[in-house]
Write an enzyme that holds these catalytic residues in place. Structure first.
Site, PDB file in Angstrom:
ATOM      1  CD  GLU A   1       6.299   4.032  12.456  1.00 39.25           C
ATOM      2  OE1 GLU A   1       7.251   3.863  11.670  1.00 39.25           O
ATOM      3  OE2 GLU A   1       5.700   3.088  13.017  1.00 39.25           O
TER       4      GLU A   1
ATOM      5  CD  GLU B   1       9.994  -3.443  13.076  1.00 40.81           C
ATOM      6  OE1 GLU B   1       8.817  -3.009  13.012  1.00 40.81           O
ATOM      7  OE2 GLU B   1      10.902  -2.987  12.377  1.00 40.81           O
TER       8      GLU B   1
ATOM      9  CG  HIS C   1       5.069   2.554   8.832  1.00 42.21           C
ATOM     10  ND1 HIS C   1       5.700   1.605   9.581  1.00 42.21           N
ATOM     11  CD2 HIS C   1       4.536   1.890   7.765  1.00 42.21           C
ATOM     12  CE1 HIS C   1       5.547   0.414   9.017  1.00 42.21           C
ATOM     13  NE2 HIS C   1       4.858   0.563   7.901  1.00 42.21           N
TER      14      HIS C   1
ATOM     15  CG  ASP D   1       3.700  -2.298   6.353  1.00 39.58           C
ATOM     16  OD1 ASP D   1       3.044  -3.124   5.692  1.00 39.58           O
ATOM     17  OD2 ASP D   1       4.037  -1.168   5.916  1.00 39.58           O
ATOM     18  CD  GLU D   2       5.752  -0.990  12.450  1.00 40.61           C
ATOM     19  OE1 GLU D   2       6.806  -1.565  12.125  1.00 40.61           O
ATOM     20  OE2 GLU D   2       5.644   0.246  12.538  1.00 40.61           O
TER      21      GLU D   2
ATOM     22  CG  HIS E   1       8.944  -4.647   9.079  1.00 41.66           C
ATOM     23  ND1 HIS E   1       8.671  -3.305   9.096  1.00 41.66           N
ATOM     24  CD2 HIS E   1       8.875  -5.011   7.773  1.00 41.66           C
ATOM     25  CE1 HIS E   1       8.467  -2.880   7.854  1.00 41.66           C
ATOM     26  NE2 HIS E   1       8.573  -3.900   7.041  1.00 41.66           N
TER      27      HIS E   1
ATOM     28  CB  THR F   1       5.930  -0.270  16.415  1.00 44.55           C
ATOM     29  OG1 THR F   1       6.617  -1.353  15.824  1.00 44.55           O
ATOM     30  CG2 THR F   1       6.937   0.736  16.921  1.00 44.55           C
TER      31      THR F   1
ATOM     32  CD  GLU G   1       9.227   0.424  10.008  1.00 47.29           C
ATOM     33  OE1 GLU G   1       8.675   1.449  10.417  1.00 47.29           O
ATOM     34  OE2 GLU G   1       8.970  -0.707  10.452  1.00 47.29           O
TER      35      GLU G   1
ATOM     36  CD1 TRP H   1      -0.204  -1.256   3.278  1.00 50.08           C
ATOM     37  CD2 TRP H   1       0.233   0.951   3.326  1.00 50.08           C
ATOM     38  NE1 TRP H   1       0.437  -0.972   4.462  1.00 50.08           N
ATOM     39  CE2 TRP H   1       0.716   0.376   4.519  1.00 50.08           C
ATOM     40  CE3 TRP H   1       0.393   2.312   3.141  1.00 50.08           C
ATOM     41  CZ2 TRP H   1       1.345   1.103   5.514  1.00 50.08           C
ATOM     42  CZ3 TRP H   1       1.037   3.060   4.129  1.00 50.08           C
ATOM     43  CH2 TRP H   1       1.500   2.458   5.294  1.00 50.08           C
TER      44      TRP H   1
END
Ligand SMILES: [Fe+2]
Ligand SMILES: [Fe+2]
Length: 318
Positions: A62, A153, A103, A185-186, A189, A156, A100, A19
């Site tokens: 971020e 990670e 974000h 996403d986090e 990761h 977050t 990242e 995205w």
């Protein structure tokens, strides 16, 4: 472990499939952009000051991404020497950074468009944080480094997920979508950093357990703990207190993450450790329950905290 790292690169999505911030924001090239922006701003009017404060704190964190890339690139044996190294380590670090970067970008644009926060005060905080840097006590040690990033990670992920839930409860579905997308996403990761460390545990259990122990001996430092807006030295503490109060990120989450990592790396079942490492193992296996007790105590203390002012929301108190 280059071959192993190479196998982990599949957890980075191709850019075309990721995205992008624009997917979540009103399109300013549309003829009816004004109506779109108005519709976008409407639900944000209902967000509470407390939610705005945690959102700004998360966004500031971020936005200090250059500090984190520098940290990871400084871990011994994995650095991107040229800036375009083809090694799997360098590919991972650049790919991670590129994901990242979306974000802070998205949260920043979201907050700007809502008109709910003092953007100048927020931007000043970001600039100060980048100038101040941060020291997670990993030095250049990749073992400690990957324990730290595994922890962070997950922290977050938890935090963005919880803000998504609050956004939903306060009626802002766009914000819920935004925070959930970032949280996912986090999660990817987190998986990779935890896998790196699992592999290191297999190769060198003594060294790994000692690194994990050393990092956990003192409280894990949060990446934005040196944030400043010029109003005094307590900004991070104040932000953390609101995050704790809202249940976004609490002492209980901290303990849960420690416990999760102990289980993920199978610390309790490691065998054949040398004397020092066996002591470290023992310490780590007790740590989760120690933090659980501390969390109960800090929960009771939290009930009595005084309201705190934040420049980010025009010096209103929360
Ligand atoms: Fe992030
Ligand atoms: Fe992250």
């Amino acid at each position: 472990m280059e071959e192993f790292v190479s196998g982990q690169l599949k957890y980075l999505k191709p850019s075309e499939e990721n995205w992008q911030p624009q997917d979540w924001l009103p399109d300013m090239t549309d003829e009816d952009w004004v109506e779109r922006v108005e519709a976008f701003r409407e639900p944000a009017k209902g967000l509470s000051d407390a939610v705005l404060v945690v959102l700004v704190g998360d966004m500031v964190t971020e936005e200090a991404l250059p500090t984190y890339q520098k940290l990871i690139n400084g871990f011994e044996g994995i650095s991107d020497e040229t800036g375009t190294d083809p090694s799997p380590w360098a590919q991972w670090t650049r790919g991670w950074t590129a994901e990242e970067n979306r974000h802070g970008d998205l949260l920043n644009k979201y907050l700007y468009l809502t008109g709910r926060v003092d953007m100048r005060a927020v931007e000043l905080t970001i600039q100060n944080l980048l100038r101040n840097g941060f020291d997670p006590s990993t030095a250049q040690d990749p073992y400690k480094g990957f324990v730290y990033t595994s922890f962070q990670e997950r922290a977050t992920k938890v935090s963005h997920k919880n803000v998504a839930q609050l956004a939903r409860a306060e009626g802002d579905d766009s914000l819920q979508g935004i925070c959930s997308a970032i949280a996912s996403d986090e999660a990817r990761h987190e998986k990779v950093y935890t896998n790196f460390m699992s592999h290191i545990f297999e190769q060198d259990p003594n060294g790994s357990v000692l690194a994990f122990h050393d990092l956990m001996r003192s409280q894990v430092v949060m990446p934005s703990h040196l944030m400043q807006d010029g109003s005094g030295p307590d900004l991070f503490e104040n932000f953390s207190a609101i995050a704790q109060q809202l249940g976004v990120y609490t002492a209980k989450h901290y303990g849960d993450i420690v416990e999760h990592l102990v289980h993920s790396w199978n610390v309790e079942h490691l065998t054949g450790l040398n004397g020092e490492a066996a002591e470290a193992q023992d310490y780590l296996c007790r740590l989760g329950s120690r933090y659980a007790k501390l969390a109960e105590r800090s929960q009771r203390r939290q009930a009595k905290i005084e309201p705190r002012q934040f420049s980010w929301i025009f010096n209103r108190a929360v």
